[in-house]
Motif scaffolding. Structure first.
Motif, PDB file in Angstrom:
ATOM      1  N   SER A 205      -6.296  45.481 108.420  1.00 56.78           N
ATOM      2  CA  SER A 205      -5.220  45.413 109.038  1.00 56.78           C
ATOM      3  C   SER A 205      -4.313  44.540 108.046  1.00 56.78           C
ATOM      4  O   SER A 205      -4.743  43.623 107.104  1.00 56.78           O
ATOM      5  CB  SER A 205      -5.246  44.644 110.452  1.00 56.78           C
TER       6      SER A 205
ATOM      7  N   GLU B 145      -0.788  51.516 111.143  1.00 55.83           N
ATOM      8  CA  GLU B 145      -2.045  52.333 111.412  1.00 55.83           C
ATOM      9  C   GLU B 145      -2.679  53.065 110.305  1.00 55.83           C
ATOM     10  O   GLU B 145      -3.795  53.183 110.105  1.00 55.83           O
ATOM     11  CB  GLU B 145      -1.405  53.294 112.585  1.00 55.83           C
TER      12      GLU B 145
ATOM     13  N   ILE C  30       0.351  59.930 112.805  1.00 52.89           N
ATOM     14  CA  ILE C  30       0.247  59.353 114.224  1.00 52.89           C
ATOM     15  C   ILE C  30       1.545  59.880 114.991  1.00 52.89           C
ATOM     16  O   ILE C  30       2.710  59.975 114.412  1.00 52.89           O
ATOM     17  CB  ILE C  30       0.202  57.869 113.952  1.00 52.89           C
TER      18      ILE C  30
ATOM     19  N   ARG D 215       5.239  50.863 112.335  1.00 51.01           N
ATOM     20  CA  ARG D 215       4.026  51.263 113.069  1.00 51.01           C
ATOM     21  C   ARG D 215       2.977  52.148 112.315  1.00 51.01           C
ATOM     22  O   ARG D 215       1.869  51.928 112.356  1.00 51.01           O
ATOM     23  CB  ARG D 215       4.419  51.634 114.390  1.00 51.01           C
TER      24      ARG D 215
ATOM     25  N   ARG E 145      -4.970  50.280 108.796  1.00 53.06           N
ATOM     26  CA  ARG E 145      -5.841  50.207 110.083  1.00 53.06           C
ATOM     27  C   ARG E 145      -6.887  51.303 109.971  1.00 53.06           C
ATOM     28  O   ARG E 145      -8.093  51.082 110.167  1.00 53.06           O
ATOM     29  CB  ARG E 145      -5.362  50.223 111.507  1.00 53.06           C
TER      30      ARG E 145
END
Length: 139
Positions: free
Chosen positions: A44, A36, A6, A32, A39
């Motif tokens: 989550s 993710e 990411i 973060r 996710r």
């Protein structure tokens, strides 16, 4: 081994007075990226809490800073699960500057997470669906 990538832009709020990313911001970016990565597997961290009353907590983090990130840089955080225990897991995260011809490696983070009961902070085994989710990240 499965990995998750990411990208994040570095904003003014991420930097110190010299325009270099403040050392603690790497931990926030890594958090973060881990969120993710989970996710991307269809769940989550809030699901773990809502469904089982469990949460992830950082048990250990070892960070190695190699090259500075600066204002407006794009950093790619790559996350890989390297170990999976009954109530903990270990991840390896790498920070690379995007758009740099050399693909500068800016740092690494070796982090161990524990699964704990939210009510009292005591260690708890990952529920079977979550073990399967995490196992998919390591396979």
């Amino acid at each position: 081994m499965v990995q998750h990538n990411i990208d994040f832009r570095i904003y003014y709020e991420d930097t110190d007075a010299g325009g270099v990313v403040y050392h603690a911001r790497y931990l926030g970016l890594a958090e973060r990226a881990r969120t993710e990565a989970i996710r991307a597997q269809g769940r989550s961290a809030s699901d773990l809490l809502a469904d089982y009353g469990l949460a992830f907590v950082v048990r250990q983090a070892i960070i190695d800073y190699r090259a500075p990130l600066r204002l407006d840089d794009i950093v790619r955080v790559t996350t890989r699960l390297t170990e999976l225990g009954a109530a903990s897991c270990r991840l390896w995260q790498e920070f690379h500057k995007v758009g740099d011809a050399a693909g500068t490696g800016c740092g690494t983070l070796d982090v161990r997470l524990a699964c704990v009961r939210a009510t009292d902070g005591r260690a708890a085994r990952f529920p079977p669906p979550w073990r399967d989710l995490l196992r998919a990240l390591i396979a």
